[in-house]
Design a protein around this motif. Structure first.
Motif, PDB file in Angstrom:
ATOM      1  N   ASP A 181      12.361  31.078 -16.571  1.00 56.03           N
ATOM      2  CA  ASP A 181      11.810  29.940 -15.562  1.00 56.03           C
ATOM      3  C   ASP A 181      10.313  30.376 -15.423  1.00 56.03           C
ATOM      4  O   ASP A 181       9.339  29.598 -15.217  1.00 56.03           O
ATOM      5  N   HIS A 182      10.074  31.904 -15.097  1.00 56.18           N
ATOM      6  CA  HIS A 182       8.906  32.207 -14.918  1.00 56.18           C
ATOM      7  C   HIS A 182       8.733  33.676 -15.606  1.00 56.18           C
ATOM      8  O   HIS A 182       9.503  34.602 -15.518  1.00 56.18           O
ATOM      9  N   VAL A 183       7.815  33.851 -16.403  1.00 57.30           N
ATOM     10  CA  VAL A 183       7.341  35.006 -17.203  1.00 57.30           C
ATOM     11  C   VAL A 183       5.923  35.220 -16.554  1.00 57.30           C
ATOM     12  O   VAL A 183       4.854  34.742 -16.935  1.00 57.30           O
ATOM     13  N   VAL A 184       5.786  36.342 -15.582  1.00 56.20           N
ATOM     14  CA  VAL A 184       4.688  36.804 -15.098  1.00 56.20           C
ATOM     15  C   VAL A 184       4.446  38.410 -15.051  1.00 56.20           C
ATOM     16  O   VAL A 184       5.363  39.025 -15.186  1.00 56.20           O
ATOM     17  N   PRO A 185       3.263  38.745 -14.818  1.00 52.47           N
ATOM     18  CA  PRO A 185       3.125  40.327 -14.772  1.00 52.47           C
ATOM     19  C   PRO A 185       3.600  40.619 -13.196  1.00 52.47           C
ATOM     20  O   PRO A 185       4.050  39.894 -12.479  1.00 52.47           O
ATOM     21  N   ALA A 186       3.938  41.793 -13.127  1.00 52.78           N
ATOM     22  CA  ALA A 186       4.663  42.419 -12.053  1.00 52.78           C
ATOM     23  C   ALA A 186       3.915  42.169 -10.732  1.00 52.78           C
ATOM     24  O   ALA A 186       4.628  41.596  -9.739  1.00 52.78           O
ATOM     25  N   ALA A 187       2.659  41.924 -10.936  1.00 55.28           N
ATOM     26  CA  ALA A 187       1.813  41.516  -9.699  1.00 55.28           C
ATOM     27  C   ALA A 187       2.155  40.237  -9.155  1.00 55.28           C
ATOM     28  O   ALA A 187       1.854  40.034  -7.908  1.00 55.28           O
ATOM     29  N   ILE A 189       5.014  38.569  -9.327  1.00 56.97           N
ATOM     30  CA  ILE A 189       6.406  38.229  -9.249  1.00 56.97           C
ATOM     31  C   ILE A 189       6.958  37.901  -7.823  1.00 56.97           C
ATOM     32  O   ILE A 189       7.527  36.986  -7.497  1.00 56.97           O
ATOM     33  N   ALA A 190       6.137  38.823  -6.951  1.00 56.27           N
ATOM     34  CA  ALA A 190       6.424  38.523  -5.370  1.00 56.27           C
ATOM     35  C   ALA A 190       6.035  36.983  -5.099  1.00 56.27           C
ATOM     36  O   ALA A 190       6.871  36.309  -4.182  1.00 56.27           O
ATOM     37  N   ASP A 191       4.958  36.596  -5.494  1.00 58.36           N
ATOM     38  CA  ASP A 191       4.444  35.196  -5.002  1.00 58.36           C
ATOM     39  C   ASP A 191       5.519  34.096  -5.547  1.00 58.36           C
ATOM     40  O   ASP A 191       5.960  33.080  -5.015  1.00 58.36           O
ATOM     41  N   VAL A 192       6.049  34.607  -6.880  1.00 56.99           N
ATOM     42  CA  VAL A 192       7.105  33.485  -7.331  1.00 56.99           C
ATOM     43  C   VAL A 192       8.448  33.652  -6.843  1.00 56.99           C
ATOM     44  O   VAL A 192       8.963  32.427  -6.216  1.00 56.99           O
ATOM     45  N   LEU A 193       8.904  34.838  -6.121  1.00 57.71           N
ATOM     46  CA  LEU A 193      10.039  34.642  -5.276  1.00 57.71           C
ATOM     47  C   LEU A 193       9.758  34.095  -4.064  1.00 57.71           C
ATOM     48  O   LEU A 193      10.707  33.369  -3.608  1.00 57.71           O
ATOM     49  N   VAL A 194       8.846  34.336  -3.480  1.00 51.59           N
ATOM     50  CA  VAL A 194       8.498  33.589  -2.013  1.00 51.59           C
ATOM     51  C   VAL A 194       8.503  32.058  -2.269  1.00 51.59           C
ATOM     52  O   VAL A 194       8.850  31.241  -1.391  1.00 51.59           O
ATOM     53  N   LYS A 195       8.099  31.406  -3.680  1.00 52.35           N
ATOM     54  CA  LYS A 195       7.898  30.113  -3.653  1.00 52.35           C
ATOM     55  C   LYS A 195       9.591  29.619  -4.006  1.00 52.35           C
ATOM     56  O   LYS A 195      10.003  28.247  -3.429  1.00 52.35           O
TER      57      LYS A 195
END
Length: 346
Positions: A181-187, A189-195
């Motif tokens: 669902d999400h392929v992103v840099p480590a920096a 990932i936290a924003d993705v989890l918050v969403k």
């Protein structure tokens, strides 16, 4: 947390369980991820990182200092609470129950305990679509099969961009099996989890865990001894040897790429191929040592035969010495060439 933490108080199940797997090169992305999570993060976070069985781990202290959420070393039976980070311990699988943690001495998976696949699979079975699975930097492919289990049950899948990972093996392997669902840099990932955490999920729409998923989870929990798998009316063939115990391995399901032995050790195809390569290399080095020792012994026996004037024996042992030394040199050059190839590939 059995029905999903409900921070909005509307009685609806939410995404409230985050499971994270990492290996080589995983410390920094873990610290970055944890640093970006808010103090009121409405999910429990479970973290597994490969570690030596006989060692100790300071990972919980590192993550506790990295961000605003308290991080603790997991204990068996510890209740799952939102806003806390639970870190796996050496030589134990970290598993999720609906409302508590389980530490298990179940069979190793891909040579690891704790194993990422074991954690992810347990979350898929116990929490289904409430789960968010995250794969970070690491070698080989631990976590790929477990992330597929999470996806199959309607959970959310997040993978560190392989180009951003110090070791791309685990993220790349996960992406070969799962359309994340999400392929992103480590920096990021936290924003993705918050969403995604806190989103309402429809439990009634989630697929039930497959029988093989339930069985694999049970084996990780209590070491159930599978004997033979059956597909329809046919036994699944036992094809390969387990690198952990030399027992026979059976494929969990046809074309699944997942294997277990009779004891319960689990291996993926990629990890099994690497382990067999390592085993072959060890066997060849043992063969080289044997040839060197055979040549040295024959050289000594040539000297003894020469002192005794035993020309026939001297010729015989001399031929053995020449054959052994020649074979040893060929094998030595081959081993050095494949060692160079391995180093270049890494």
């Amino acid at each position: 947390m059995a029905q999903g933490h409900d921070p909005k108080g509307n009685g609806e199940p939410q995404r409230d369980l985050v499971v994270i797997g990492a290996s080589a090169g995983g410390i920094e992305p873990l610290r970055t991820l944890v640093a970006g999570l808010p103090a009121d993060f409405p999910a429990a976070v479970l973290v597994v990182m490969h570690m030596r069985a006989g060692g100790t781990s300071a990972l919980s202290m590192i993550l506790d200092r990295a961000g605003r959420l308290p991080a603790v070393s997991a204990s068996d039976g510890m209740p799952l609470e939102p806003g806390r980070i639970y870190v796996g311990r050496p030589d134990h699988h970290l598993l999720a129950d609906p409302d508590r943690l389980v530490l298990s001495k179940g069979p190793t998976e891909n040579g690891h305990r704790p194993a990422v696949n074991a954690l992810f699979r347990s979350a898929a079975v116990s929490a289904g679509p409430r789960t968010v699975g995250v794969v970070l930097s690491g070698a080989l492919d631990d976590g790929a099969l477990g992330l597929r289990d999470i996806a199959d049950r309607g959970g959310t899948t997040v993978v560190q961009d392989p180009h951003d990972a110090l070791y791309s093996g685990m993220p790349a392997s996960a992406l070969r099996l799962v359309t994340a669902d999400h392929v992103v840099p480590a920096a990021a990932i936290a924003d993705v989890l918050v969403k995604v955490v806190g989103q309402v999920v429809e439990l009634q729409d989630a697929a039930e865990p497959s029988p093989s998923m339930v069985l694999e989870d049970k084996i990780a929990r209590d070491g159930m001894r599978p004997v033979r798998r059956r597909t329809g009316n046919h036994d699944v063939a036992l094809e390969f040897s387990c690198p952990d115990c030399n027992g026979t391995l059976a494929e969990v399901e046809p074309d699944s790429g997942a294997y277990r032995c009779r004891v319960g050790h689990a291996w993926s195809q990629d990890a099994l191929l690497t382990a067999q390569d390592d085993e072959l290399r060890r066997a060849l080095w043992i063969a080289l040592r044997s040839l060197d020792e055979k040549g040295a012994l024959a050289r000594k026996m040539v000297s003894q035969a020469l002192d005794r004037g035993q020309d026939a024996l001297r010729e015989r042992f001399g031929e053995i010495r020449r054959e052994s030394e020649s074979a040893a040199e060929v094998l030595r050059q081959f081993l050095l060439s494949i060692e160079d190839t391995t180093e270049s590939a890494s």
